[in-house]
Write a protein that holds these residues in place. Sequence first.
Motif, PDB file in Angstrom:
ATOM      1  N   SER A  41       0.911  -1.167  -0.311  1.00 34.20           N
ATOM      2  CA  SER A  41      -0.467   0.066  -0.209  1.00 34.20           C
ATOM      3  C   SER A  41       1.205   1.441   0.352  1.00 34.20           C
ATOM      4  CB  SER A  41      -1.177   0.018   1.341  1.00 34.20           C
ATOM      5  OG  SER A  41      -0.237   0.074   2.284  1.00 34.20           O
ATOM      6  N   ALA A  42       1.958   1.446   0.306  1.00 33.28           N
ATOM      7  CA  ALA A  42       3.158   2.439   0.353  1.00 33.28           C
ATOM      8  C   ALA A  42       3.100   3.006  -0.652  1.00 33.28           C
ATOM      9  CB  ALA A  42       3.997   2.195   1.020  1.00 33.28           C
ATOM     10  N   PHE A  43       3.691   1.959  -1.664  1.00 33.77           N
ATOM     11  CA  PHE A  43       3.934   2.089  -3.349  1.00 33.77           C
ATOM     12  C   PHE A  43       2.514   2.494  -3.405  1.00 33.77           C
ATOM     13  CE2 PHE A  43       4.906   1.057  -7.499  1.00 33.77           C
ATOM     14  CZ  PHE A  43       5.743   1.747  -7.992  1.00 33.77           C
ATOM     15  N   LEU A  44       1.939   1.754  -3.850  1.00 33.02           N
ATOM     16  CA  LEU A  44       0.296   2.165  -4.463  1.00 33.02           C
ATOM     17  C   LEU A  44      -0.114   3.826  -4.140  1.00 33.02           C
ATOM     18  CD1 LEU A  44      -2.091   1.221  -6.121  1.00 33.02           C
ATOM     19  CD2 LEU A  44      -3.296   0.637  -3.703  1.00 33.02           C
ATOM     20  N   PHE A 200      -7.903 -13.438  -0.963  1.00 32.39           N
ATOM     21  CA  PHE A 200      -8.287 -11.747  -1.008  1.00 32.39           C
ATOM     22  C   PHE A 200      -7.590 -10.768  -0.184  1.00 32.39           C
ATOM     23  CE2 PHE A 200     -11.710  -9.378  -1.701  1.00 32.39           C
ATOM     24  CZ  PHE A 200     -11.390  -8.655  -2.707  1.00 32.39           C
ATOM     25  N   GLY A 201      -9.184 -11.149   0.715  1.00 32.59           N
ATOM     26  CA  GLY A 201      -8.554 -10.362   1.979  1.00 32.59           C
ATOM     27  C   GLY A 201      -7.814 -10.241   2.174  1.00 32.59           C
ATOM     28  N   GLU A 202      -5.630 -10.904   2.964  1.00 35.19           N
ATOM     29  CA  GLU A 202      -5.144 -10.138   2.675  1.00 35.19           C
ATOM     30  C   GLU A 202      -4.602  -9.684   1.817  1.00 35.19           C
ATOM     31  OE1 GLU A 202      -1.300 -12.478   4.633  1.00 35.19           O
ATOM     32  OE2 GLU A 202      -3.446 -13.974   4.466  1.00 35.19           O
ATOM     33  N   ALA A 203      -4.780  -9.529   0.309  1.00 36.87           N
ATOM     34  CA  ALA A 203      -4.382  -8.905  -0.319  1.00 36.87           C
ATOM     35  C   ALA A 203      -5.351  -7.275  -0.468  1.00 36.87           C
ATOM     36  CB  ALA A 203      -4.640  -9.415  -2.069  1.00 36.87           C
ATOM     37  N   MET A 204      -5.898  -7.839   0.090  1.00 34.54           N
ATOM     38  CA  MET A 204      -6.591  -5.869  -0.414  1.00 34.54           C
ATOM     39  C   MET A 204      -5.924  -5.380   0.956  1.00 34.54           C
ATOM     40  SD  MET A 204      -8.203  -6.507  -2.901  1.00 34.54           S
ATOM     41  CE  MET A 204     -10.050  -5.055  -2.797  1.00 34.54           C
ATOM     42  N   LYS A 205      -5.782  -6.030   2.272  1.00 34.02           N
ATOM     43  CA  LYS A 205      -5.199  -5.369   3.085  1.00 34.02           C
ATOM     44  C   LYS A 205      -4.017  -4.725   2.860  1.00 34.02           C
ATOM     45  CE  LYS A 205      -7.218  -7.719   7.003  1.00 34.02           C
ATOM     46  NZ  LYS A 205      -6.695  -8.913   7.670  1.00 34.02           N
ATOM     47  N   TRP A 206      -2.652  -5.777   2.204  1.00 29.74           N
ATOM     48  CA  TRP A 206      -1.826  -5.447   1.747  1.00 29.74           C
ATOM     49  C   TRP A 206      -2.376  -4.111   0.698  1.00 29.74           C
ATOM     50  CZ3 TRP A 206       1.609  -6.352  -2.071  1.00 29.74           C
ATOM     51  CH2 TRP A 206       2.862  -5.883  -1.993  1.00 29.74           C
ATOM     52  N   LEU A 207      -2.907  -4.592  -0.207  1.00 31.25           N
ATOM     53  CA  LEU A 207      -2.961  -3.280  -0.902  1.00 31.25           C
ATOM     54  C   LEU A 207      -3.030  -2.262  -0.429  1.00 31.25           C
ATOM     55  CD1 LEU A 207      -3.883  -5.194  -4.627  1.00 31.25           C
ATOM     56  CD2 LEU A 207      -1.706  -3.688  -4.077  1.00 31.25           C
ATOM     57  N   PHE A 208      -4.278  -2.455   0.318  1.00 31.15           N
ATOM     58  CA  PHE A 208      -5.120  -1.081   0.002  1.00 31.15           C
ATOM     59  C   PHE A 208      -4.828  -0.464   1.640  1.00 31.15           C
ATOM     60  CE2 PHE A 208      -6.752  -2.449  -3.352  1.00 31.15           C
ATOM     61  CZ  PHE A 208      -7.095  -1.600  -4.391  1.00 31.15           C
ATOM     62  N   PHE A 274      -1.715 -10.416  -6.103  1.00 35.73           N
ATOM     63  CA  PHE A 274      -1.052 -10.541  -4.843  1.00 35.73           C
ATOM     64  C   PHE A 274      -2.670 -11.508  -4.203  1.00 35.73           C
ATOM     65  CE2 PHE A 274       1.078  -6.705  -5.942  1.00 35.73           C
ATOM     66  CZ  PHE A 274       2.433  -6.712  -5.199  1.00 35.73           C
ATOM     67  N   SER A 275      -3.992 -11.335  -4.442  1.00 32.87           N
ATOM     68  CA  SER A 275      -4.411 -12.451  -4.013  1.00 32.87           C
ATOM     69  C   SER A 275      -3.870 -14.161  -4.027  1.00 32.87           C
ATOM     70  CB  SER A 275      -5.953 -12.767  -4.721  1.00 32.87           C
ATOM     71  OG  SER A 275      -6.886 -11.368  -4.408  1.00 32.87           O
ATOM     72  N   VAL A 276      -3.477 -14.642  -5.671  1.00 33.02           N
ATOM     73  CA  VAL A 276      -2.472 -15.358  -5.916  1.00 33.02           C
ATOM     74  C   VAL A 276      -1.490 -15.712  -4.804  1.00 33.02           C
ATOM     75  CG1 VAL A 276      -1.408 -17.211  -7.267  1.00 33.02           C
ATOM     76  CG2 VAL A 276      -3.878 -15.598  -7.764  1.00 33.02           C
ATOM     77  N   VAL A 277      -0.708 -14.675  -4.997  1.00 33.59           N
ATOM     78  CA  VAL A 277       0.279 -14.213  -3.563  1.00 33.59           C
ATOM     79  C   VAL A 277       0.152 -15.156  -1.963  1.00 33.59           C
ATOM     80  CG1 VAL A 277       2.085 -13.092  -2.822  1.00 33.59           C
ATOM     81  CG2 VAL A 277       2.217 -13.072  -4.897  1.00 33.59           C
TER      82      VAL A 277
END
Length: 459
Positions: A41-44, A200-208, A274-277
């Motif tokens: 999220s920092a980069f985004l 998915f949940g973790e990916a969204m948290k990590w991204l946003f 990132f959901s796959v990750v």
Amino acid sequence: MTSKAQQWSSQRAFILAVTGAAVGLGNIWRFPYMTGENGGSAFLLLYILFVLILGLPVMMAEIMVGRAGRAGPMQSLMNMARENGASPQWRHIATLGAVTLFLILSFYGVVSGWSLAYIGKSISGDFAGQPPNVIGGIFGQFLENVPLLLICHLIFMVLTMAVVARGVTQGLERLNNLLMPLLYLLLLLLAGYAVTTPGFGEAMKWLFLPNPEAITWKATLDAMGHAFFTLAIGACALMAYGAYMPPEQSLPKAVIAVAILDVGVALLSGIAIFSVVFSHGMEPAGGPGLMFVTLPIAFSDITGGTWLSAAFFVLLLLATWTSSINLAEPMVAMLIDKGWRRGQAAFAVGVAVWAMGVLSALSFNVLSDVFPLQALGGIFAGKTVFDLVSSIPPDIFLPLGGLLIAIFATRVMPASDGRAALGGGEAFYRRWRKITVMISAPLVALVLFVSLLKLWGVF
Ligand code: TRP
């Protein structure tokens, strides 16, 4: 009536050409891997901020110069400088641009070649029903397959330069107009699939979810560079497109539309990847292979994935094709202005870029321990040829070029030309100028200066 129809078509042609340049590997491959390496999220957040406050104004500036100059980048810069009593040396913004484009296209061609190989691997069912570690292994083995890497790279460079040699980009842009919505649809499908995965949940948290601790100078520099890279600005490659704009077309509207689409495509790709990750306990900082490992994993999990995967890499190849044509064209145009024939110019540029690209392709195997600029330390240390050409030109040369273009557009180009070229009315011009002079240009200079000193360990 005819004139109206023509202008309508050139208005569309302008947006199509700019979209073709902007949407490419930057959105689908580079954005996720940069985000993965820079804390999510920092980069985004930094990236979106830089697209808004640096990307939009500089993109307008770059196209305005072309629109007012009505010629190739170097000619436009030189004419306008002369007419306004400034030094003709301003034309070297285009020289810096050409060097930047040369280096960027050299690695861009290599990675586009990977997509070509992945069409074949998808069709032959290499990924079907395979567990994630096998799919990861396929990418690793592929990077060791030097002949295949070099053949795919060569084919892609021939495809690119063949179109540039004939100067027939409009046909390809029309094809893209038809097919790119399918690419966006496939990305939507992947994002929809992502919602059903456990990560998915973790990916969204990590991204946003805001993560200010991850904001470093490296992340800041990478985000700034990527904002320029993804919008295809800072190297005078979009400058020439301005010359084709019909007089009444509004540049701000066109630029904002392209930027929204461009960021949207990147976000969809990021969500899917990132959901796959996070579903498979993989490492977000997977490097340049991230997309080539995660998306085949996603497709192998979807019914009909074999064909969807093949279609995806075909569409990605088309997207990268128009981008690499945009990267090559200014260099070829420059040689044509010096008296070369188009075919010869395209051949010479193609061979030079290809040769440089071979060093990038070999960076993953035989040259993986060669760090050519090791002695310089800092951001150059521990970097292969591929690492160097895929980071220094986007991160440093593009913002530097963008800064010079912004200075040129606000200091050398007269306000009357600027107002006409921007086409959003007097008040909008004033606001654009204020933002560019007071915010965009100083911010680019500041980030470049501080992050380079930081990364070199000066303080
Ligand atoms: N924007 C393209 C992408 O995201 C890459 C690109 C095309 C580019 N033309 C450019 C980058 C000019 C810098 C300058 O894939």
